[in-house]
Design a protein around this motif. Structure first.
Motif, PDB file in Angstrom:
ATOM      1  N   GLY A 157       7.240  13.751   0.490  1.00  0.00           N
ATOM      2  CA  GLY A 157       6.982  12.312   0.450  1.00  0.00           C
ATOM      3  C   GLY A 157       8.034  11.470   1.127  1.00  0.00           C
ATOM      4  O   GLY A 157       8.029  10.237   0.975  1.00  0.00           O
ATOM      5  N   SER A 158       8.938  12.065   1.905  1.00  0.00           N
ATOM      6  CA  SER A 158       9.989  11.298   2.573  1.00  0.00           C
ATOM      7  C   SER A 158       9.459  10.675   3.855  1.00  0.00           C
ATOM      8  O   SER A 158       8.626  11.261   4.556  1.00  0.00           O
ATOM      9  CB  SER A 158      11.192  12.184   2.880  1.00  0.00           C
TER      10      SER A 158
ATOM     11  N   ARG B 292       5.597   6.424  -2.123  1.00  0.00           N
ATOM     12  CA  ARG B 292       5.937   5.269  -2.947  1.00  0.00           C
ATOM     13  C   ARG B 292       6.653   4.249  -2.059  1.00  0.00           C
ATOM     14  O   ARG B 292       7.816   3.929  -2.249  1.00  0.00           O
ATOM     15  CB  ARG B 292       6.795   5.682  -4.149  1.00  0.00           C
ATOM     16  N   LEU B 293       5.907   3.783  -1.072  1.00  0.00           N
ATOM     17  CA  LEU B 293       6.462   2.895  -0.053  1.00  0.00           C
ATOM     18  C   LEU B 293       6.283   1.427  -0.383  1.00  0.00           C
ATOM     19  O   LEU B 293       7.113   0.596  -0.039  1.00  0.00           O
ATOM     20  CB  LEU B 293       5.791   3.185   1.301  1.00  0.00           C
TER      21      LEU B 293
ATOM     22  N   SER C 173       0.858  18.643   8.446  1.00  0.00           N
ATOM     23  CA  SER C 173       2.006  18.653   7.534  1.00  0.00           C
ATOM     24  C   SER C 173       2.645  17.290   7.365  1.00  0.00           C
ATOM     25  O   SER C 173       3.495  17.092   6.494  1.00  0.00           O
ATOM     26  CB  SER C 173       3.072  19.634   8.046  1.00  0.00           C
ATOM     27  N   ALA C 174       2.263  16.321   8.200  1.00  0.00           N
ATOM     28  CA  ALA C 174       2.897  15.002   8.154  1.00  0.00           C
ATOM     29  C   ALA C 174       1.934  13.968   8.710  1.00  0.00           C
ATOM     30  O   ALA C 174       0.944  14.286   9.379  1.00  0.00           O
ATOM     31  CB  ALA C 174       4.208  15.007   8.942  1.00  0.00           C
TER      32      ALA C 174
ATOM     33  N   GLY D 215       0.785  -1.224   0.000  1.00  0.00           N
ATOM     34  CA  GLY D 215       0.000   0.000   0.000  1.00  0.00           C
ATOM     35  C   GLY D 215       0.813   1.268   0.000  1.00  0.00           C
ATOM     36  O   GLY D 215       1.996   1.299   0.349  1.00  0.00           O
ATOM     37  N   ASP D 216       0.133   2.350  -0.419  1.00  0.00           N
ATOM     38  CA  ASP D 216       0.702   3.691  -0.376  1.00  0.00           C
ATOM     39  C   ASP D 216      -0.392   4.669  -0.001  1.00  0.00           C
ATOM     40  O   ASP D 216      -1.593   4.374  -0.093  1.00  0.00           O
ATOM     41  CB  ASP D 216       1.312   4.071  -1.724  1.00  0.00           C
ATOM     42  N   PHE D 217       0.043   5.863   0.433  1.00  0.00           N
ATOM     43  CA  PHE D 217      -0.893   6.916   0.813  1.00  0.00           C
ATOM     44  C   PHE D 217      -1.272   7.752  -0.416  1.00  0.00           C
ATOM     45  O   PHE D 217      -0.416   8.138  -1.211  1.00  0.00           O
ATOM     46  CB  PHE D 217      -0.266   7.823   1.872  1.00  0.00           C
ATOM     47  N   TRP D 218      -2.572   8.000  -0.548  1.00  0.00           N
ATOM     48  CA  TRP D 218      -3.126   8.842  -1.601  1.00  0.00           C
ATOM     49  C   TRP D 218      -4.042   9.869  -0.948  1.00  0.00           C
ATOM     50  O   TRP D 218      -4.524   9.663   0.172  1.00  0.00           O
ATOM     51  CB  TRP D 218      -3.942   8.012  -2.601  1.00  0.00           C
TER      52      TRP D 218
END
Length: 780
Positions: free
Chosen positions: A445-446, A408-409, A423-424, A391-394
């Motif tokens: 995205g880090s 892009r994990l 902010s995070a 999965g990834d966050f969208w």
């Protein structure tokens, strides 16, 4: 050995640590430090209380009734609580029930502590563990050890220098002068050493063996069993979470303050149901949760923190655990994807006033699974996790629109939440079989790791910079259970199946995989410090060894070739990238295969070994089953099937069976994966939450490992559906690992990983705004 209640006046106060055999026990932290173990093991308060009772009666038999009266006063617990506490202590001490060195079971009587016990003394404020028995009294008085015959109250002063040597003394005078100088130098060195020693005693250096006291969090729950799914009130004064109350079977919602106080049971599910997934409303007036009756129904309910106004507000799908959160104004709940016969429904909002559902319009594919949605603190955005377990966050605008990828994990994400300023994100993820906590910065995205071991499921308060999370590291052991006629007869008569332990250890053992020859056996274990592939000959238990050069992941089991000479293992390389390896156990050789796919998850041989089936993730995180021809370079993809969560080859019948990401049930195709051969075998089992818990038996049937109240490991037949074979309970209390089990080649035995200890606790911490490293940087 009784604990000293009042120490002699000449000795320092006793510490809260004791030595039991070769192990060190830290009572305030509830940790047992066993020799050879990489980290201490935390036990529950009840297990610690049982240990202290046994310590008080060291060498004497303590009855079960006495333990229950001492540790569980004024309650009506079942006998299982003592059994579970003793089992956890044995696990912590790395003890064996059949050959005990710490705790002996006296049949029909009780328990006896065998190991010698010694309370360790320490000066006030001394956090050292080490091997100290008694602290140096001078440490508490600030004095130095005196020289023999000297008055310790007088300061040490250097002697005056000797008189100058006579010019007529010759060599003897010179030698005497040199000797005097040397004596003076030695005295000065000795004086300097004593001064340094005095300073060291006055300001002792930290003991490197001392338990860490600078943890940025504290654990606030300590029930027997796991506590999960925390949610905080807006001001972080209260926390609600999921646990099994003592003496009950079903999961309920409990509530308490964010100190380590006694919890109060908030919900009371009926027999056979579980209450899960609590979520606190933005105004703090309500807690939403799901009441699930496995295999039957799912309902969304809300309840006030004072347990009033509990009512049902909507329905959900019992085959797919719901994920939801409140809308910013508190008028509704936003839900993640729900599986249907044709795929998955996207994000939806349930209006609590009318009970009506409203779809959020945004771009998505029919097979996309969008879970765990959350509105941003300012209400402008919706962030969700797409297509787990890669999965990834969208995110999308709150009113809907075009999704934007935030990470892009390709990670197995275990819970997440916003930081208050938006902010995070904070999230948990499984990495190399362990759960870790991370922070994702939205501007670039880090992601960076946070200093919390075994953390997951973060929950951040809306109006205060504070976070709760789950600290969880379950330990699994491998077992063999017979599936022959005698075992079925025993099950039919109500007797429990006999579980034979395999390769016992104090680490995590998962993915038991027997070879077609019936002798060789591999599994994944972290007993060496990190995940490794272990091989053994089942007829020779001392043959167990780890195969070097293989770093297996724990999502799917390895796959044997038909001749039992080779294995396909999905692992990771030194850079952390997924790699498919072919392993030859006889030689210990492991070779990385030139796979034309970036994210392999599972692989298997087809007859002849020139073709392989590989399950892999694409750039969008969706999983696809590929048929590969490796007879020439580069390898060619011959066919593929989308939306596959797990597969298994049934070569004897010329078919491939598979489960899907977005739908419950089981499908099959031929070995060519031809479109016309694909059809559904079972519409109900396996359910989405357990879509890796099935295996093809030699007779062509499909066995499915389920979980129900009263039976944590329930074996039943998923195909043919509606079969006559009754379900069989393999273990009533210990659940199985969710990444699969193994069957013997003849189908007369099943190999599975059962949890031995799962003491998940909930931690709580403040989120500092300081820009320094560590915890202080989390909120920046």
């Amino acid at each position: 050995m009784p604990r000293p209640s009042e120490p002699p006046a000449a000795l320092p106060l006793p510490s809260e640590r004791l030595r039991v055999g070769d192990c060190l026990v830290d009572i305030p932290l509830r940790e047992v430090h066993a020799p050879g173990r990489r980290r201490p093991l935390r036990i529950t308060p009840k297990s610690m209380a049982v240990l202290l009772v046994l310590v008080e009666q060291s060498g004497r038999v303590v009855g079960r009734d006495a333990l229950m009266a001492e540790v569980w006063p004024d309650t009506l617990p079942t006998n299982d609580v003592v059994t579970q506490a003793i089992a956890q202590l044995r696990k912590a001490f790395d003890d064996e029930r059949a050959n005990p060195h710490y705790i002996e079971t006296i049949a029909k009587n009780g328990y006896r502590l065998l190991a010698p016990v010694e309370w360790l003394q320490a000066a006030p404020g001394d956090a050292g563990v080490g091997d100290a028995r008694w602290a140096d009294p001078s440490r508490s008085t600030g004095q130095y050890p005196a020289l023999p015959g000297a008055d310790p109250s007088e300061p040490l002063t250097p002697l005056p220098p000797p008189p100058p040597a006579s010019a007529r003394g010759g060599w003897r005078s010179i030698a005497g002068a040199v000797g005097a100088v040397l004596a003076l130098v030695m005295l000065l060195v000795g004086w300097a050493w004593l001064r340094a020693e005095r300073d060291a005693r006055a300001n002792p250096a930290p003991n490197p063996l001392a338990p860490r006291s600078e943890r940025p969090y504290r654990l606030i729950t300590s029930m027997l069993g796991p506590e999960t799914s925390p949610t905080l009130s807006p001001d972080a004064a209260l926390i609600a979470y999921v646990a099994v109350p003592e003496g009950q079977r079903g999961q309920a919602i409990l509530i308490q303050t964010t100190e380590q106080t006694q919890p109060r049971q908030l919900t009371r599910p009926p027999e056979g149901s579980d209450d899960i997934a609590p979520a606190w409303s933005p105004d703090g007036r309500w807690i939403a949760y799901a009441r699930v009756t496995p295999g039957t129904s799912c309902a969304i309910r809300v309840v006030a923190p004072n347990a009033r106004g509990d009512r049902e507000v909507g329905a959900c799908d019992h085959r797919s655990m719901p994920s939801f959160d409140w809308t910013p104004d508190g008028s509704g709940l936003i839900f993640g994807s729900t599986a249907t016969e044709r795929g998955a429904v996207g994000l939806r909002v349930l209006d609590l006033g009318s009970g009506a559902w409203r779809e959020i319009r945004y771009a998505r594919q029919a097979l996309d699974i969008d879970a765990a949605p959350r509105y941003s603190p300012d209400g402008r955005w919706i962030v969700f996790v797409r297509n787990a377990p890669l999965g990834d966050f969208w995110r999308i605008p709150a009113q809907g629109g075009t999704p934007e990828r935030l990470s892009r994990l390709h990670a197995d994400i275990r819970g997440w939440d916003w930081l208050p300023e938006g902010s995070a994100l904070l999230f948990g993820a499984m990495v190399d079989g362990e759960s870790r906590m991370f922070r994702l910065d939205l501007h670039d995205g880090s992601a960076r790791a946070l200093d919390i071991a075994d953390g997951q499921s973060p929950a951040v308060a809306r109006a205060r910079r504070a976070m709760a999370f789950v600290q969880r590291r379950p330990y699994f052991s491998l077992f063999r259970v017979a599936l022959n006629d005698a075992a079925e007869e025993a099950a039919g008569s109500g007797r429990v199946h006999v579980l034979e332990p395999l390769f016992p250890s104090s680490s995590r053992e998962v993915l038991p995989t027997p070879a077609p020859d019936g002798r060789q056996f591999v599994f994944v274990s972290d007993r060496s410090g990190s995940n490794g592939l272990w091989w053994a000959d089942l007829t020779q238990p001392d043959s167990l060894r780890m195969i070097a050069g293989v770093r297996p992941v724990t999502r799917f089991a390895p796959a044997w070739s038909d001749d039992s000479r080779r294995l396909l293992v999905v692992g990771s390389d030194e850079a952390g990238h997924a790699v498919l390896q072919e392993v030859t156990p006889a030689s210990g050789r492991a070779v990385a295969l030139p796979l034309p796919l970036a994210e392999p998850l599972q692989a298997a041989y087809l007859p002849g070994a020139e073709r392989l089936l590989v399950l892999a993730g694409g750039p969008d995180g969706r999983l696809r089953l590929h048929l590969l021809d490796r007879s020439r370079q580069p390898w060619r993809v011959l066919a593929a099937i989308d939306d596959v969560s797990r597969f298994q080859v049934d070569a004897a019948r010329g078919r491939v069976l598979f489960s899907r990401q977005a739908q419950s049930g089981l499908w099959q195709a031929d070995l060519e994966l031809s479109p016309l051969s694909r059809h559904r075998l079972n519409a109900e089992a396996p359910e989405l939450e357990r879509n890796r818990m099935w295996a093809v038996a030699p007779d062509g049937g499909v066995l499915y490992l389920d979980q129900r109240q009263g039976c944590a490991a329930l074996l039943r037949r998923a195909e043919p559906s509606g079969g006559q074979a009754p379900a069989r309970c393999l273990d009533q209390t210990r659940r199985s690992a969710l990444n699969g089990f193994g069957l013997s080649p003849r189908g007369d035995a099943l190999f599975l990983a059962l949890v031995e200890w799962d003491g998940a606790d909930i931690g709580f911490m403040e989120l500092s705004e300081e820009p320094a490293g560590g915890v202080g940087g989390w909120g920046k």
